[in-house]
Design a protein around this motif. Structure first.
Motif, PDB file in Angstrom:
ATOM      1  N   ILE A  73       0.859  -1.181   0.000  1.00 58.78           N
ATOM      2  CA  ILE A  73       0.000   0.000   0.000  1.00 58.78           C
ATOM      3  C   ILE A  73       0.901   1.239   0.000  1.00 58.78           C
ATOM      4  O   ILE A  73       1.789   1.364   0.841  1.00 58.78           O
ATOM      5  CB  ILE A  73      -0.917   0.019   1.242  1.00 58.78           C
ATOM      6  N   ASP A  74       0.668   2.129  -0.959  1.00 63.46           N
ATOM      7  CA  ASP A  74       1.446   3.362  -1.033  1.00 63.46           C
ATOM      8  C   ASP A  74       0.717   4.545  -0.412  1.00 63.46           C
ATOM      9  O   ASP A  74       1.350   5.501   0.036  1.00 63.46           O
ATOM     10  CB  ASP A  74       1.757   3.701  -2.496  1.00 63.46           C
ATOM     11  N   MET A  75      -0.622   4.486  -0.438  1.00 60.47           N
ATOM     12  CA  MET A  75      -1.437   5.575   0.103  1.00 60.47           C
ATOM     13  C   MET A  75      -2.541   5.005   0.987  1.00 60.47           C
ATOM     14  O   MET A  75      -3.278   4.114   0.550  1.00 60.47           O
ATOM     15  CB  MET A  75      -2.080   6.389  -1.021  1.00 60.47           C
ATOM     16  N   LEU A  76      -2.645   5.519   2.193  1.00 61.71           N
ATOM     17  CA  LEU A  76      -3.751   5.185   3.081  1.00 61.71           C
ATOM     18  C   LEU A  76      -4.571   6.449   3.263  1.00 61.71           C
ATOM     19  O   LEU A  76      -4.087   7.431   3.839  1.00 61.71           O
ATOM     20  CB  LEU A  76      -3.231   4.683   4.432  1.00 61.71           C
ATOM     21  N   VAL A  77      -5.797   6.433   2.761  1.00 59.98           N
ATOM     22  CA  VAL A  77      -6.678   7.600   2.851  1.00 59.98           C
ATOM     23  C   VAL A  77      -7.778   7.297   3.858  1.00 59.98           C
ATOM     24  O   VAL A  77      -8.696   6.523   3.580  1.00 59.98           O
ATOM     25  CB  VAL A  77      -7.281   7.966   1.481  1.00 59.98           C
ATOM     26  N   ASN A  78      -7.669   7.881   5.038  1.00 58.75           N
ATOM     27  CA  ASN A  78      -8.664   7.681   6.096  1.00 58.75           C
ATOM     28  C   ASN A  78      -9.771   8.717   5.927  1.00 58.75           C
ATOM     29  O   ASN A  78      -9.695   9.837   6.431  1.00 58.75           O
ATOM     30  CB  ASN A  78      -7.996   7.828   7.471  1.00 58.75           C
ATOM     31  N   ASN A  79     -10.799   8.314   5.169  1.00 64.41           N
ATOM     32  CA  ASN A  79     -11.879   9.223   4.821  1.00 64.41           C
ATOM     33  C   ASN A  79     -13.207   8.867   5.484  1.00 64.41           C
ATOM     34  O   ASN A  79     -14.054   9.740   5.668  1.00 64.41           O
ATOM     35  CB  ASN A  79     -12.055   9.232   3.295  1.00 64.41           C
ATOM     36  N   ALA A  80     -13.418   7.607   5.855  1.00 65.51           N
ATOM     37  CA  ALA A  80     -14.714   7.177   6.395  1.00 65.51           C
ATOM     38  C   ALA A  80     -15.068   7.961   7.650  1.00 65.51           C
ATOM     39  O   ALA A  80     -14.211   8.226   8.504  1.00 65.51           O
ATOM     40  CB  ALA A  80     -14.683   5.680   6.710  1.00 65.51           C
ATOM     41  N   GLY A  81     -16.345   8.358   7.755  1.00 62.79           N
ATOM     42  CA  GLY A  81     -16.760   9.104   8.934  1.00 62.79           C
ATOM     43  C   GLY A  81     -18.263   9.159   9.054  1.00 62.79           C
ATOM     44  O   GLY A  81     -19.003   8.850   8.110  1.00 62.79           O
ATOM     45  N   PRO A 131       4.188  -0.335   8.920  1.00 67.30           N
ATOM     46  CA  PRO A 131       5.387  -1.062   8.463  1.00 67.30           C
ATOM     47  C   PRO A 131       5.456  -1.190   6.936  1.00 67.30           C
ATOM     48  O   PRO A 131       6.535  -1.019   6.346  1.00 67.30           O
ATOM     49  CB  PRO A 131       5.234  -2.433   9.131  1.00 67.30           C
ATOM     50  N   THR A 132       4.308  -1.468   6.305  1.00 63.99           N
ATOM     51  CA  THR A 132       4.279  -1.574   4.843  1.00 63.99           C
ATOM     52  C   THR A 132       4.560  -0.234   4.187  1.00 63.99           C
ATOM     53  O   THR A 132       5.338  -0.142   3.224  1.00 63.99           O
ATOM     54  CB  THR A 132       2.901  -2.087   4.380  1.00 63.99           C
ATOM     55  N   LEU A 133       3.949   0.823   4.705  1.00 57.55           N
ATOM     56  CA  LEU A 133       4.154   2.159   4.143  1.00 57.55           C
ATOM     57  C   LEU A 133       5.612   2.589   4.243  1.00 57.55           C
ATOM     58  O   LEU A 133       6.144   3.226   3.335  1.00 57.55           O
ATOM     59  CB  LEU A 133       3.251   3.168   4.857  1.00 57.55           C
ATOM     60  N   ARG A 134       6.269   2.233   5.335  1.00 58.09           N
ATOM     61  CA  ARG A 134       7.660   2.636   5.527  1.00 58.09           C
ATOM     62  C   ARG A 134       8.599   1.927   4.550  1.00 58.09           C
ATOM     63  O   ARG A 134       9.703   2.428   4.290  1.00 58.09           O
ATOM     64  CB  ARG A 134       8.104   2.364   6.965  1.00 58.09           C
ATOM     65  N   GLU A 135       8.169   0.815   3.993  1.00 60.67           N
ATOM     66  CA  GLU A 135       9.004   0.086   3.046  1.00 60.67           C
ATOM     67  C   GLU A 135       8.901   0.627   1.624  1.00 60.67           C
ATOM     68  O   GLU A 135       9.730   0.303   0.778  1.00 60.67           O
ATOM     69  CB  GLU A 135       8.617  -1.397   3.044  1.00 60.67           C
ATOM     70  N   ARG A 136       7.880   1.447   1.358  1.00 59.50           N
ATOM     71  CA  ARG A 136       7.663   1.942   0.007  1.00 59.50           C
ATOM     72  C   ARG A 136       8.649   3.074  -0.330  1.00 59.50           C
ATOM     73  O   ARG A 136       9.094   3.810   0.560  1.00 59.50           O
ATOM     74  CB  ARG A 136       6.228   2.449  -0.163  1.00 59.50           C
ATOM     75  N   PRO A 137       9.010   3.241  -1.606  1.00 63.06           N
ATOM     76  CA  PRO A 137       9.913   4.338  -1.991  1.00 63.06           C
ATOM     77  C   PRO A 137       9.365   5.708  -1.618  1.00 63.06           C
ATOM     78  O   PRO A 137      10.119   6.616  -1.265  1.00 63.06           O
ATOM     79  CB  PRO A 137      10.024   4.172  -3.514  1.00 63.06           C
ATOM     80  N   GLU A 138       8.055   5.885  -1.727  1.00 63.87           N
ATOM     81  CA  GLU A 138       7.373   7.069  -1.233  1.00 63.87           C
ATOM     82  C   GLU A 138       5.950   6.667  -0.878  1.00 63.87           C
ATOM     83  O   GLU A 138       5.359   5.786  -1.519  1.00 63.87           O
ATOM     84  CB  GLU A 138       7.375   8.214  -2.259  1.00 63.87           C
TER      85      GLU A 138
END
Length: 239
Positions: free
Chosen positions: A75-83, A119-126
Motif C-alpha cells: 500500500i502506497d497511500m492510506l486515505v482515512n476518509n470514512a466518517g 510497516p508496509t508504508l515505511r518500506e515503500r519508496p514514497e
C-alpha cells in the motif's frame, strides 16, 4: 508524490468524497481499493472497476478484518476518509451507543489502520497517509459536538504523527473540507461544495506532498482562526 503506479486504500471509498477521491486517483494511474460497508454501493464501485473490501470500520473487528483482507499487499497511500456525524443534541438525542460508534469510526479507526499499515508504508519508496478531518476541527459548531470532537482529535493526532514521521519517506497529509454535498449533509441547508471539487484538492495535496489542505471555505476559517481563535469559535459555534 507521483500517483501513477501507486496503490491506494480509501476508506469510505464507495460514496461521497471518498468515491470521488478513488475515481480521481485511478484517473491518474493508481490502483484503488475502496472500502465500504453498504452492499449496494460496494457493488456499484465494483461495476466501476474498483477493487473493494467490505468492512465496518466503526468496530475493532471491522478494522482487523480489513487488515486481514489486504494481507501483505503493498500500500502506497492510506486515505482515512470514512466518517459519520454522531448524535447532535446533548439534551434529547445523546445516544451513547451511536456516540461510541462515531468516536471509533472517526478517530480510533484511522489510528488502528495507521498502526497496522505503517510497516508496509515505511518500506515503500514514497508513501502518504491522508487523514480527512474537517473545518470543524479548528472550531466546533454546537450542532455537532461528537463529530467536532473526533475531528479535532484526529487533527491533533495527525500533527503529532507528521512530526514523528518527518525523517521517513511518508508524507502525512490532513485534508480539511468545508460542508460538502454528501449523504451525511443532506439535511444541512447551507451552501455545499461538490464532492468532486473537494476530492480534486485532496488529490492535488497528495501530488504536491502538501501537509495541510484547507479546502474551500476552510481557507477563510484558517485565516480567521490564526488572527483570533475566539472569533473563529464565536462564528462557528452557531454555524
Amino acid at each position: 508524490m507521483r500517483i501513477a503506479g501507486k496503490t491506494a486504500l480509501v476508506t469510505g471509498g464507495t460514496d461521497g468524497i471518498g468515491l470521488e477521491i478513488a475515481r480521481q486517483l485511478r484517473a491518474k494511474g493508481a490502483t484503488v481499493i475502496a472500502v465500504g460497508r453498504d452492499p449496494g454501493r460496494l457493488a456499484s464501485a465494483r461495476d466501476e472497476g474498483f477493487e473493494t473490501v467490505k468492512a465496518d470500520l466503526s468496530t475493532k473487528q471491522g478494522c482487523d478484518h480489513l487488515v486481514e483482507e489486504i494481507g501483505g499487499a503493498p500500500i502506497d497511500m492510506l486515505v482515512n476518509n470514512a466518517g459519520m456525524g454522531g448524535p447532535s443534541d446533548l439534551l434529547t438525542d445523546f445516544d451513547l451507543d451511536k456516540t461510541d460508534q462515531a468516536i471509533f469510526l472517526n478517530l480510533n479507526a484511522p489510528m488502528h489502520l495507521i498502526a497496522a499499515f505503517l510497516p508496509t508504508l515505511r518500506e515503500r519508496p514514497e508513501a502518504a497517509i491522508v487523514n480527512v478531518t474537517s473545518g470543524l476541527a479548528i472550531a466546533p459548531r454546537a450542532g455537532g459536538p461528537v463529530y467536532c470532537a473526533t475531528k479535532a482529535g484526529l487533527r491533533s493526532f495527525t500533527q503529532a504523527l507528521r512530526h514523528q514521521l518527518k525523517d521517513t519517506r511518508i508524507t502525512v497529509i490532513e485534508a480539511l473540507p468545508p460542508v460538502v454535498d454528501t449523504r451525511m449533509t443532506a439535511e444541512n441547508p447551507r451552501k455545499k461544495m461538490a464532492p468532486a471539487d473537494c476530492a480534486a484538492e485532496i488529490v492535488r495535496a497528495i501530488e504536491t506532498n502538501k501537509a495541510e489542505a484547507f479546502i474551500g471555505a476552510t481557507k477563510l476559517l484558517r485565516v480567521v482562526s490564526e488572527l483570533s481563535p475566539a472569533a473563529a469559535r464565536h462564528i462557528m459555534i452557531k454555524y
